[in-house]
Each structure stands twice: as structure tokens, then as C-alpha cells.
Write a protein that holds these residues in place. Structure first.
Motif, PDB file in Angstrom:
ATOM      1  N   GLY A 149      73.026   3.279 -19.628  1.00 37.04           N
ATOM      2  CA  GLY A 149      74.424   3.482 -19.982  1.00 37.04           C
ATOM      3  C   GLY A 149      75.362   2.726 -19.055  1.00 37.04           C
ATOM      4  N   ILE A 150      76.649   2.878 -19.333  1.00 35.49           N
ATOM      5  CA  ILE A 150      77.691   2.215 -18.542  1.00 35.49           C
ATOM      6  C   ILE A 150      78.210   3.199 -17.504  1.00 35.49           C
ATOM      7  CG2 ILE A 150      79.990   1.175 -18.636  1.00 35.49           C
ATOM      8  CD1 ILE A 150      79.264   0.327 -21.531  1.00 35.49           C
ATOM      9  N   VAL A 151      78.159   2.797 -16.217  1.00 34.24           N
ATOM     10  CA  VAL A 151      78.650   3.630 -15.121  1.00 34.24           C
ATOM     11  C   VAL A 151      80.129   3.313 -14.910  1.00 34.24           C
ATOM     12  CG1 VAL A 151      78.418   4.194 -12.679  1.00 34.24           C
ATOM     13  CG2 VAL A 151      76.377   3.662 -14.036  1.00 34.24           C
ATOM     14  N   HIS A 152      80.962   4.357 -14.900  1.00 36.04           N
ATOM     15  CA  HIS A 152      82.401   4.194 -14.661  1.00 36.04           C
ATOM     16  C   HIS A 152      82.874   5.399 -13.871  1.00 36.04           C
ATOM     17  CE1 HIS A 152      82.980   6.921 -18.155  1.00 36.04           C
ATOM     18  NE2 HIS A 152      81.896   6.304 -18.583  1.00 36.04           N
ATOM     19  N   GLY A 153      83.493   5.142 -12.737  1.00 38.32           N
ATOM     20  CA  GLY A 153      83.925   6.240 -11.867  1.00 38.32           C
ATOM     21  C   GLY A 153      82.733   7.091 -11.472  1.00 38.32           C
ATOM     22  N   ASP A 154      82.829   8.406 -11.689  1.00 36.05           N
ATOM     23  CA  ASP A 154      81.754   9.352 -11.382  1.00 36.05           C
ATOM     24  C   ASP A 154      80.935   9.694 -12.617  1.00 36.05           C
ATOM     25  OD1 ASP A 154      82.765   9.422  -8.840  1.00 36.05           O
ATOM     26  OD2 ASP A 154      83.713  11.386  -9.045  1.00 36.05           O
ATOM     27  N   CYS A 155      81.001   8.871 -13.645  1.00 34.73           N
ATOM     28  CA  CYS A 155      80.352   9.205 -14.923  1.00 34.73           C
ATOM     29  C   CYS A 155      79.494   8.049 -15.436  1.00 34.73           C
ATOM     30  CB  CYS A 155      81.425   9.522 -15.975  1.00 34.73           C
ATOM     31  SG  CYS A 155      82.424  10.976 -15.600  1.00 34.73           S
ATOM     32  N   VAL A 156      78.649   8.397 -16.413  1.00 33.47           N
ATOM     33  CA  VAL A 156      77.887   7.389 -17.152  1.00 33.47           C
ATOM     34  C   VAL A 156      78.062   7.708 -18.634  1.00 33.47           C
ATOM     35  CG1 VAL A 156      75.710   8.717 -17.015  1.00 33.47           C
ATOM     36  CG2 VAL A 156      75.657   6.241 -17.429  1.00 33.47           C
ATOM     37  N   THR A 157      78.182   6.655 -19.429  1.00 33.67           N
ATOM     38  CA  THR A 157      78.287   6.818 -20.873  1.00 33.67           C
ATOM     39  C   THR A 157      76.951   6.502 -21.507  1.00 33.67           C
ATOM     40  OG1 THR A 157      80.639   6.276 -20.866  1.00 33.67           O
ATOM     41  CG2 THR A 157      79.471   6.016 -22.957  1.00 33.67           C
ATOM     42  N   CYS A 158      76.439   7.427 -22.302  1.00 39.43           N
ATOM     43  CA  CYS A 158      75.149   7.257 -22.965  1.00 39.43           C
ATOM     44  C   CYS A 158      75.197   6.039 -23.899  1.00 39.43           C
ATOM     45  CB  CYS A 158      74.798   8.522 -23.753  1.00 39.43           C
ATOM     46  SG  CYS A 158      73.245   8.361 -24.670  1.00 39.43           S
ATOM     47  N   PRO A 159      74.165   5.193 -23.873  1.00 40.21           N
ATOM     48  CA  PRO A 159      74.184   4.000 -24.723  1.00 40.21           C
ATOM     49  C   PRO A 159      73.975   4.314 -26.208  1.00 40.21           C
ATOM     50  CG  PRO A 159      72.084   4.151 -23.590  1.00 40.21           C
ATOM     51  CD  PRO A 159      72.968   5.251 -23.033  1.00 40.21           C
ATOM     52  N   LEU A 160      73.532   5.520 -26.547  1.00 40.34           N
ATOM     53  CA  LEU A 160      73.269   5.811 -27.962  1.00 40.34           C
ATOM     54  C   LEU A 160      74.502   6.302 -28.720  1.00 40.34           C
ATOM     55  CD1 LEU A 160      69.748   7.512 -27.901  1.00 40.34           C
ATOM     56  CD2 LEU A 160      70.345   5.105 -28.214  1.00 40.34           C
ATOM     57  N   HIS A 161      75.211   7.267 -28.139  1.00 42.13           N
ATOM     58  CA  HIS A 161      76.309   7.873 -28.890  1.00 42.13           C
ATOM     59  C   HIS A 161      77.566   8.073 -28.053  1.00 42.13           C
ATOM     60  CE1 HIS A 161      72.644   8.960 -31.098  1.00 42.13           C
ATOM     61  NE2 HIS A 161      73.404   8.697 -32.139  1.00 42.13           N
ATOM     62  N   ASN A 162      77.672   7.357 -26.941  1.00 41.29           N
ATOM     63  CA  ASN A 162      78.888   7.365 -26.115  1.00 41.29           C
ATOM     64  C   ASN A 162      79.240   8.715 -25.496  1.00 41.29           C
ATOM     65  OD1 ASN A 162      79.324   4.600 -26.528  1.00 41.29           O
ATOM     66  ND2 ASN A 162      80.335   5.037 -28.482  1.00 41.29           N
ATOM     67  N   MET A 163      78.283   9.623 -25.373  1.00 50.93           N
ATOM     68  CA  MET A 163      78.555  10.872 -24.663  1.00 50.93           C
ATOM     69  C   MET A 163      78.723  10.538 -23.189  1.00 50.93           C
ATOM     70  SD  MET A 163      76.291  14.369 -24.371  1.00 50.93           S
ATOM     71  CE  MET A 163      76.953  15.305 -25.736  1.00 50.93           C
ATOM     72  N   VAL A 164      79.757  11.088 -22.567  1.00 46.52           N
ATOM     73  CA  VAL A 164      80.042  10.824 -21.158  1.00 46.52           C
ATOM     74  C   VAL A 164      79.499  11.980 -20.322  1.00 46.52           C
ATOM     75  CG1 VAL A 164      81.848  10.432 -19.440  1.00 46.52           C
ATOM     76  CG2 VAL A 164      82.068   9.452 -21.748  1.00 46.52           C
ATOM     77  N   ILE A 165      78.679  11.643 -19.318  1.00 48.02           N
ATOM     78  CA  ILE A 165      78.041  12.633 -18.453  1.00 48.02           C
ATOM     79  C   ILE A 165      78.551  12.436 -17.030  1.00 48.02           C
ATOM     80  CG2 ILE A 165      75.837  13.489 -17.549  1.00 48.02           C
ATOM     81  CD1 ILE A 165      76.145  13.860 -20.576  1.00 48.02           C
ATOM     82  N   HIS A 166      78.990  13.535 -16.408  1.00 51.12           N
ATOM     83  CA  HIS A 166      79.425  13.488 -15.011  1.00 51.12           C
ATOM     84  C   HIS A 166      78.190  13.384 -14.122  1.00 51.12           C
ATOM     85  CE1 HIS A 166      81.323  14.763 -11.240  1.00 51.12           C
ATOM     86  NE2 HIS A 166      82.416  14.226 -11.777  1.00 51.12           N
ATOM     87  N   LEU A 167      78.155  12.408 -13.241  1.00 50.95           N
ATOM     88  CA  LEU A 167      76.962  12.154 -12.445  1.00 50.95           C
ATOM     89  C   LEU A 167      76.685  13.254 -11.408  1.00 50.95           C
ATOM     90  CD1 LEU A 167      77.429   8.319 -11.909  1.00 50.95           C
ATOM     91  CD2 LEU A 167      75.703   9.451 -13.348  1.00 50.95           C
ATOM     92  N   ALA A 168      77.715  13.883 -10.876  1.00 55.18           N
ATOM     93  CA  ALA A 168      77.496  14.921  -9.857  1.00 55.18           C
ATOM     94  C   ALA A 168      77.032  16.238 -10.464  1.00 55.18           C
ATOM     95  CB  ALA A 168      78.771  15.138  -9.053  1.00 55.18           C
ATOM     96  N   THR A 169      77.547  16.585 -11.646  1.00 56.84           N
ATOM     97  CA  THR A 169      77.229  17.889 -12.246  1.00 56.84           C
ATOM     98  C   THR A 169      76.209  17.791 -13.372  1.00 56.84           C
ATOM     99  OG1 THR A 169      78.994  17.769 -13.893  1.00 56.84           O
ATOM    100  CG2 THR A 169      79.557  18.714 -11.731  1.00 56.84           C
ATOM    101  N   GLY A 170      76.076  16.630 -13.980  1.00 54.94           N
ATOM    102  CA  GLY A 170      75.200  16.453 -15.130  1.00 54.94           C
ATOM    103  C   GLY A 170      75.806  16.974 -16.424  1.00 54.94           C
ATOM    104  N   ARG A 171      77.054  17.443 -16.379  1.00 55.40           N
ATOM    105  CA  ARG A 171      77.694  18.045 -17.556  1.00 55.40           C
ATOM    106  C   ARG A 171      78.404  17.007 -18.424  1.00 55.40           C
ATOM    107  NH1 ARG A 171      79.806  22.238 -13.711  1.00 55.40           N
ATOM    108  NH2 ARG A 171      78.125  23.758 -13.639  1.00 55.40           N
TER     109      ARG A 171
END
Length: 108
Positions: A59-81
């Protein structure tokens, strides 16, 4: 009494991961994605989006998050939420830097 012990495993150096990129570490049947942000912070989460198990390491890393390459869901890297209106979370793992050496915390 159950006691969880943490095993710190050296997985490489900061320079092994490009800024805003990821590398994967295998832990048994699980793949753990280790991310490096633009300002050299390190995070580790299971390499599986909670939506459709997309490979978050791609996925694409931006700030503290990553965007899933399949459906653009954004996941916070510290919490996993999942962020925004999305729901779900992935497993996170503690990491620490000693100099530029990355240690991954695995509970057993």
C-alpha cells in the motif's frame, strides 16, 4: 498464572526499508509488514487488511497511515485500526530502534 514474555528479534536496519515503504517479516504462518514513515518512524502490523486481506505492505504510506492497495481502506500504523467511516483493525507489533537497528517484539 499466565505470563506473556516478549522476545525482541533483530530484523534489519533502518536503511533496509525505504522511506514511506515497507518490508515483510515471516513469523510462522503470519506475515508482518514493517513500515518506515517519511520521518523515519517504524511501525509493524500484520500484512493483511481487515477488509479483504489485501497486502498492506504494497500500500501507499502517508503520514501515520497506509492505504490498502485493493480497496483504499486506510489503516493507522500505530493502532492498526481502520480510519474514517471504515471499520476493522489488524494486529500491531511493538518495534524499537537501537541506533539504526530495528527490533521487533514478538509475544509468546
Amino acid at each position: 498464572m499466565n505470563q506473556i514474555s516478549r522476545n525482541w528479534v533483530v530484523i534489519g536496519s533502518l536503511n533496509d526499508i525505504p522511506r514511506q515503504g515497507a518490508r515483510c517479516v515471516e513469523n510462522g504462518a503470519m506475515t508482518i509488514a514493517v513500515f518506515r514513515t517519511h520521518d523515519d518512524r517504524i511501525f509493524a502490523i500484520e500484512d493483511k487488511c481487515p477488509h479483504r486481506n489485501g497486502p498492506l505492505s504494497q500500500g501507499i504510506v502517508h503520514g501515520d497511515c497506509v492505504t490498502c492497495p485493493l480497496h483504499n481502506m486506510v489503516i493507522h500504523l500505530a493502532t492498526g485500526r481502520a480510519q474514517g467511516a471504515d471499520e476493522g483493525e489488524t494486529v500491531t507489533f511493538p518495534v524499537r530502534l537501537e541506533g539504526d537497528i530495528i527490533h521487533l517484539g514478538i509475544d509468546f
